[in-house]
Design a protein around this motif. Structure first.
Motif, mmCIF file in Angstrom:
data_model
loop_
_atom_site.group_PDB
_atom_site.id
_atom_site.type_symbol
_atom_site.label_atom_id
_atom_site.label_comp_id
_atom_site.label_asym_id
_atom_site.label_seq_id
_atom_site.Cartn_x
_atom_site.Cartn_y
_atom_site.Cartn_z
ATOM 1 N N THR A 33 -24.311 39.070 -56.049
ATOM 2 C CA THR A 33 -23.143 39.065 -56.925
ATOM 3 C C THR A 33 -23.018 37.677 -57.546
ATOM 4 N N VAL A 34 -22.498 37.642 -58.733
ATOM 5 C CA VAL A 34 -22.260 36.376 -59.432
ATOM 6 C C VAL A 34 -20.777 36.330 -59.756
ATOM 7 N N ARG A 35 -20.133 35.268 -59.347
ATOM 8 C CA ARG A 35 -18.683 35.136 -59.505
ATOM 9 C C ARG A 35 -18.338 33.848 -60.234
ATOM 10 N N SER A 36 -17.197 33.905 -60.929
ATOM 11 C CA SER A 36 -16.673 32.694 -61.564
ATOM 12 C C SER A 36 -15.188 32.601 -61.267
ATOM 13 N N ARG A 66 -18.954 37.068 -50.740
ATOM 14 C CA ARG A 66 -19.831 37.382 -49.601
ATOM 15 C C ARG A 66 -19.708 38.835 -49.191
ATOM 16 N N GLN A 67 -18.486 39.364 -49.170
ATOM 17 C CA GLN A 67 -18.296 40.769 -48.791
ATOM 18 C C GLN A 67 -18.967 41.697 -49.799
ATOM 19 N N GLU A 68 -18.833 41.376 -51.078
ATOM 20 C CA GLU A 68 -19.464 42.210 -52.106
ATOM 21 C C GLU A 68 -20.989 42.156 -51.987
ATOM 22 N N ALA A 69 -21.549 40.971 -51.784
ATOM 23 C CA ALA A 69 -22.999 40.848 -51.622
ATOM 24 C C ALA A 69 -23.468 41.601 -50.378
ATOM 25 N N PHE A 70 -22.708 41.500 -49.287
ATOM 26 C CA PHE A 70 -23.037 42.207 -48.049
ATOM 27 C C PHE A 70 -23.030 43.719 -48.280
ATOM 28 N N ALA A 92 -26.300 30.924 -51.354
ATOM 29 C CA ALA A 92 -25.421 30.762 -52.519
ATOM 30 C C ALA A 92 -25.907 29.588 -53.349
ATOM 31 N N ASN A 93 -25.822 29.758 -54.652
ATOM 32 C CA ASN A 93 -26.229 28.708 -55.585
ATOM 33 C C ASN A 93 -25.255 28.678 -56.747
ATOM 34 N N VAL A 102 -24.040 34.664 -55.052
ATOM 35 C CA VAL A 102 -24.093 34.825 -53.604
ATOM 36 C C VAL A 102 -25.059 35.961 -53.316
ATOM 37 N N LEU A 103 -26.021 35.689 -52.451
ATOM 38 C CA LEU A 103 -27.057 36.648 -52.092
ATOM 39 C C LEU A 103 -26.973 36.930 -50.602
#
Length: 115
Positions: A33-36, A66-70, A92-93, A102-103
């Motif tokens: 997921t990519v968040r801003s 993190r929850q969304e990536a999980f 995360a980067n 977040v991966l």
């Protein structure tokens, strides 16, 4: 859907599941997921930094990411026929200022209880 996707699904950061035998390794699975931060969220977090302590707006953003990536990782694992993910990790980067990826990743497996 967040948080519910992983029900009745096993995950561990270990390389095995205690009480289970891995019968099939199905490969690496991931959720990305990519968040801003929103402008208002950024402003609120900036105000929180003036007071010090936990910056709750950033904490909430990080936890949601993190929850969304999980959840996406578990969904991917189920698509390949897994009932568990072992050796699970997060990464995360920052892609650019205020935009973070977040991966969640690990090895998808099918595991059976030991007799």
């Amino acid at each position: 859907m967040t948080g519910r996707i992983a029900q009745s699904f096993m995950t561990t950061t270990a390389n095995n599941l205690q009480g289970y035998r891995v019968t099939r390794e199905l490969g690496v699975v991931r959720g990305l997921t990519v968040r801003s931060r929103s402008v208002l969220g950024q402003l609120g977090a900036t105000l929180q930094t003036l007071v010090g302590g936990n910056i709750t707006l950033y904490t909430e953003l990080a936890e949601k990411a993190r929850q969304e990536a999980f959840d996406l990782m578990v969904q991917h694992a189920r698509q390949v026929g897994a009932n568990a993910v072992i050796a699970m990790r997060y990464d995360a980067n920052e892609i650019t200022d205020g935009v973070t990826e977040v991966l969640a990743y690990g090895t998808a497996v099918y595991a059976e209880p030991l007799a």
